[in-house]
Design a protein around this motif. Structure first.
Motif, PDB file in Angstrom:
ATOM      1  N   THR A   5       0.833  -1.207   0.000  1.00 15.41           N
ATOM      2  CA  THR A   5       0.000   0.000   0.000  1.00 15.41           C
ATOM      3  C   THR A   5       0.865   1.253   0.000  1.00 15.41           C
ATOM      4  O   THR A   5       0.607   2.218  -0.728  1.00 15.41           O
ATOM      5  N   THR A   6       1.919   1.227   0.817  1.00 18.46           N
ATOM      6  CA  THR A   6       2.839   2.367   0.881  1.00 18.46           C
ATOM      7  C   THR A   6       3.522   2.586  -0.468  1.00 18.46           C
ATOM      8  O   THR A   6       3.655   3.723  -0.940  1.00 18.46           O
ATOM      9  N   ALA A   7       3.960   1.484  -1.093  1.00 16.36           N
ATOM     10  CA  ALA A   7       4.629   1.584  -2.401  1.00 16.36           C
ATOM     11  C   ALA A   7       3.682   2.151  -3.451  1.00 16.36           C
ATOM     12  O   ALA A   7       4.066   2.999  -4.268  1.00 16.36           O
ATOM     13  N   LEU A   8       2.426   1.689  -3.446  1.00 14.72           N
ATOM     14  CA  LEU A   8       1.439   2.188  -4.410  1.00 14.72           C
ATOM     15  C   LEU A   8       1.146   3.663  -4.181  1.00 14.72           C
ATOM     16  O   LEU A   8       0.994   4.445  -5.129  1.00 14.72           O
ATOM     17  N   THR A   9       1.062   4.058  -2.917  1.00 18.15           N
ATOM     18  CA  THR A   9       0.814   5.463  -2.589  1.00 18.15           C
ATOM     19  C   THR A   9       1.953   6.342  -3.092  1.00 18.15           C
ATOM     20  O   THR A   9       1.734   7.410  -3.670  1.00 18.15           O
ATOM     21  N   MET A  10       3.191   5.875  -2.871  1.00 12.31           N
ATOM     22  CA  MET A  10       4.353   6.645  -3.334  1.00 12.31           C
ATOM     23  C   MET A  10       4.388   6.724  -4.862  1.00 12.31           C
ATOM     24  O   MET A  10       4.684   7.766  -5.438  1.00 12.31           O
ATOM     25  N   ALA A  11       4.062   5.605  -5.525  1.00 10.33           N
ATOM     26  CA  ALA A  11       4.045   5.595  -6.992  1.00 10.33           C
ATOM     27  C   ALA A  11       3.007   6.566  -7.518  1.00 10.33           C
ATOM     28  O   ALA A  11       3.238   7.311  -8.487  1.00 10.33           O
ATOM     29  N   ALA A  12       1.825   6.571  -6.872  1.00  7.76           N
ATOM     30  CA  ALA A  12       0.760   7.489  -7.296  1.00  7.76           C
ATOM     31  C   ALA A  12       1.194   8.937  -7.091  1.00  7.76           C
ATOM     32  O   ALA A  12       0.938   9.806  -7.933  1.00  7.76           O
ATOM     33  N   ALA A  13       1.869   9.202  -5.967  1.00  6.36           N
ATOM     34  CA  ALA A  13       2.339  10.565  -5.688  1.00  6.36           C
ATOM     35  C   ALA A  13       3.361  11.012  -6.720  1.00  6.36           C
ATOM     36  O   ALA A  13       3.343  12.149  -7.199  1.00  6.36           O
ATOM     37  N   LEU A  14       4.274  10.107  -7.076  1.00  5.28           N
ATOM     38  CA  LEU A  14       5.281  10.437  -8.087  1.00  5.28           C
ATOM     39  C   LEU A  14       4.640  10.680  -9.448  1.00  5.28           C
ATOM     40  O   LEU A  14       5.035  11.585 -10.190  1.00  5.28           O
ATOM     41  N   LEU A  15       3.636   9.875  -9.774  1.00  4.68           N
ATOM     42  CA  LEU A  15       2.928  10.041 -11.046  1.00  4.68           C
ATOM     43  C   LEU A  15       2.226  11.380 -11.096  1.00  4.68           C
ATOM     44  O   LEU A  15       2.296  12.107 -12.098  1.00  4.68           O
ATOM     45  N   LEU A  16       1.559  11.754 -10.003  1.00  2.00           N
ATOM     46  CA  LEU A  16       0.874  13.052  -9.948  1.00  2.00           C
ATOM     47  C   LEU A  16       1.869  14.200 -10.025  1.00  2.00           C
ATOM     48  O   LEU A  16       1.618  15.209 -10.672  1.00  2.00           O
ATOM     49  N   ALA A  17       3.016  14.028  -9.374  1.00  2.00           N
ATOM     50  CA  ALA A  17       4.046  15.074  -9.420  1.00  2.00           C
ATOM     51  C   ALA A  17       4.564  15.234 -10.836  1.00  2.00           C
ATOM     52  O   ALA A  17       4.802  16.350 -11.314  1.00  2.00           O
ATOM     53  N   GLY A  18       4.708  14.103 -11.533  1.00  2.00           N
ATOM     54  CA  GLY A  18       5.166  14.154 -12.920  1.00  2.00           C
ATOM     55  C   GLY A  18       4.163  14.860 -13.810  1.00  2.00           C
ATOM     56  O   GLY A  18       4.518  15.650 -14.679  1.00  2.00           O
ATOM     57  N   CYS A  19       2.863  14.580 -13.575  1.00  2.00           N
ATOM     58  CA  CYS A  19       1.812  15.235 -14.367  1.00  2.00           C
ATOM     59  C   CYS A  19       1.804  16.734 -14.101  1.00  2.00           C
ATOM     60  O   CYS A  19       1.615  17.539 -14.997  1.00  2.00           O
ATOM     61  N   ALA A  20       1.996  17.109 -12.842  1.00  2.09           N
ATOM     62  CA  ALA A  20       1.972  18.527 -12.482  1.00  2.09           C
ATOM     63  C   ALA A  20       3.140  19.270 -13.122  1.00  2.09           C
ATOM     64  O   ALA A  20       3.063  20.467 -13.369  1.00  2.09           O
ATOM     65  N   ALA A  21       4.235  18.561 -13.387  1.00  2.00           N
ATOM     66  CA  ALA A  21       5.421  19.200 -13.957  1.00  2.00           C
ATOM     67  C   ALA A  21       5.331  19.357 -15.476  1.00  2.00           C
ATOM     68  O   ALA A  21       6.181  19.991 -16.081  1.00  2.00           O
ATOM     69  N   THR A  22       4.299  18.774 -16.120  1.00  4.28           N
ATOM     70  CA  THR A  22       4.160  18.891 -17.568  1.00  4.28           C
ATOM     71  C   THR A  22       3.898  20.346 -17.933  1.00  4.28           C
ATOM     72  O   THR A  22       2.945  20.946 -17.424  1.00  4.28           O
ATOM     73  N   PRO A  23       4.718  20.939 -18.796  1.00  9.09           N
ATOM     74  CA  PRO A  23       4.517  22.355 -19.140  1.00  9.09           C
ATOM     75  C   PRO A  23       3.215  22.549 -19.918  1.00  9.09           C
ATOM     76  O   PRO A  23       2.798  21.676 -20.670  1.00  9.09           O
ATOM     77  N   PRO A  24       2.566  23.695 -19.712  1.00  8.86           N
ATOM     78  CA  PRO A  24       1.309  23.949 -20.423  1.00  8.86           C
ATOM     79  C   PRO A  24       1.564  24.232 -21.904  1.00  8.86           C
ATOM     80  O   PRO A  24       2.659  24.670 -22.286  1.00  8.86           O
ATOM     81  N   GLU A  25       0.561  23.996 -22.726  1.00  8.15           N
ATOM     82  CA  GLU A  25       0.664  24.330 -24.150  1.00  8.15           C
ATOM     83  C   GLU A  25       0.292  25.792 -24.342  1.00  8.15           C
ATOM     84  O   GLU A  25      -0.615  26.302 -23.694  1.00  8.15           O
ATOM     85  N   HIS A  26       1.014  26.463 -25.243  1.00 11.18           N
ATOM     86  CA  HIS A  26       0.723  27.851 -25.581  1.00 11.18           C
ATOM     87  C   HIS A  26       0.332  27.907 -27.060  1.00 11.18           C
ATOM     88  O   HIS A  26       0.962  27.240 -27.889  1.00 11.18           O
ATOM     89  N   PHE A  27      -0.678  28.691 -27.375  1.00 11.59           N
ATOM     90  CA  PHE A  27      -1.171  28.800 -28.744  1.00 11.59           C
ATOM     91  C   PHE A  27      -0.982  30.230 -29.240  1.00 11.59           C
ATOM     92  O   PHE A  27      -1.244  31.189 -28.510  1.00 11.59           O
ATOM     93  N   TYR A  28      -0.554  30.349 -30.503  1.00 14.82           N
ATOM     94  CA  TYR A  28      -0.243  31.658 -31.082  1.00 14.82           C
ATOM     95  C   TYR A  28      -0.990  31.848 -32.397  1.00 14.82           C
ATOM     96  O   TYR A  28      -1.254  30.888 -33.117  1.00 14.82           O
TER      97      TYR A  28
END
Length: 199
Positions: A5-28
């Motif tokens: 359970t602890t390992a899954l929680t940490m994996a989920a946290a890392l996955l969410l952190a990775g998603c949060a670090a994805t740069p936003p798209e900019h349109f011109y």
């Protein structure tokens, strides 16, 4: 079980952190703020018709294609055009030319019988983006009165120095479009006046 359970929680946290670090798209867009809206009726006494613009295959994509000083070409996934470059350039040219001439673009629109229509064909041979250095548009274009066999064919090269950042790069391309539109407008105006128009 607790360790799993602890390992899954940490994996989920890392996955969410990775998603949060994805740069936003900019349109011109090249056409935002381009040109002055023309009146409903053509003030110039003639119309223009600007069919689809052709662009080089390597830049015919939503992602910005930029060149580096080392000669490398980079495809930017998070810096995108709001429409394909051919559409962006065509719309920006149409707005700039109609604003300059005080007329309207009647491409795919019926017009009054006998109303002069000048068809503008544009082939962009180079569309180069070099952040912090320049924005370049090299275009071969022609103007012809619809129904006439006489064609004026010219070339315009607009190379605009730009500062750092993608906003500055897009602003440079807007200036380049404006310069090319001014060349085309001058040719249309000359042909419409009956003068011997040239490049």
């Amino acid at each position: 079980m607790k360790q799993l359970t602890t390992a899954l929680t940490m994996a989920a946290a890392l996955l969410l952190a990775g998603c949060a670090a994805t740069p936003p798209e900019h349109f011109y867009s090249l056409s935002n703020g381009m040109g002055v809206p023309a009146a409903a009726a053509a003030q110039a006494g003639y119309y223009i018709e600007l069919p689809a613009v052709a662009v080089p295959q390597q830049v015919a994509r939503y992602q910005m294609v930029v060149s580096t000083e080392a000669g490398r070409i980079d495809l930017l996934e998070h810096e995108r055009w709001s429409a394909m470059p051919a559409s962006e350039i065509g719309q920006a040219l149409s707005l700039a030319i109609t604003g300059e001439l005080g007329t309207v673009d009647v491409f795919r629109t019926p017009t009054t019988d006998g109303a002069p229509v000048y068809r503008i064909s544009t082939n962009v041979q180079r569309f180069e983006s070099a952040p912090g250095r320049y924005a370049l548009i090299d275009a071969v274009w022609s103007v012809r009165l619809v129904g006439s066999s006489k064609v004026l064919t010219c070339r315009s090269v607009a190379n605009e120095p730009v500062g750092g950042g993608y906003d500055a790069l897009v602003a440079g391309h807007r200036r380049a479009v404006t310069r090319i539109a001014a060349d085309i407008s001058k040719a249309v105006r000359g042909l419409a006046s009956g003068a011997s128009a040239g490049c």
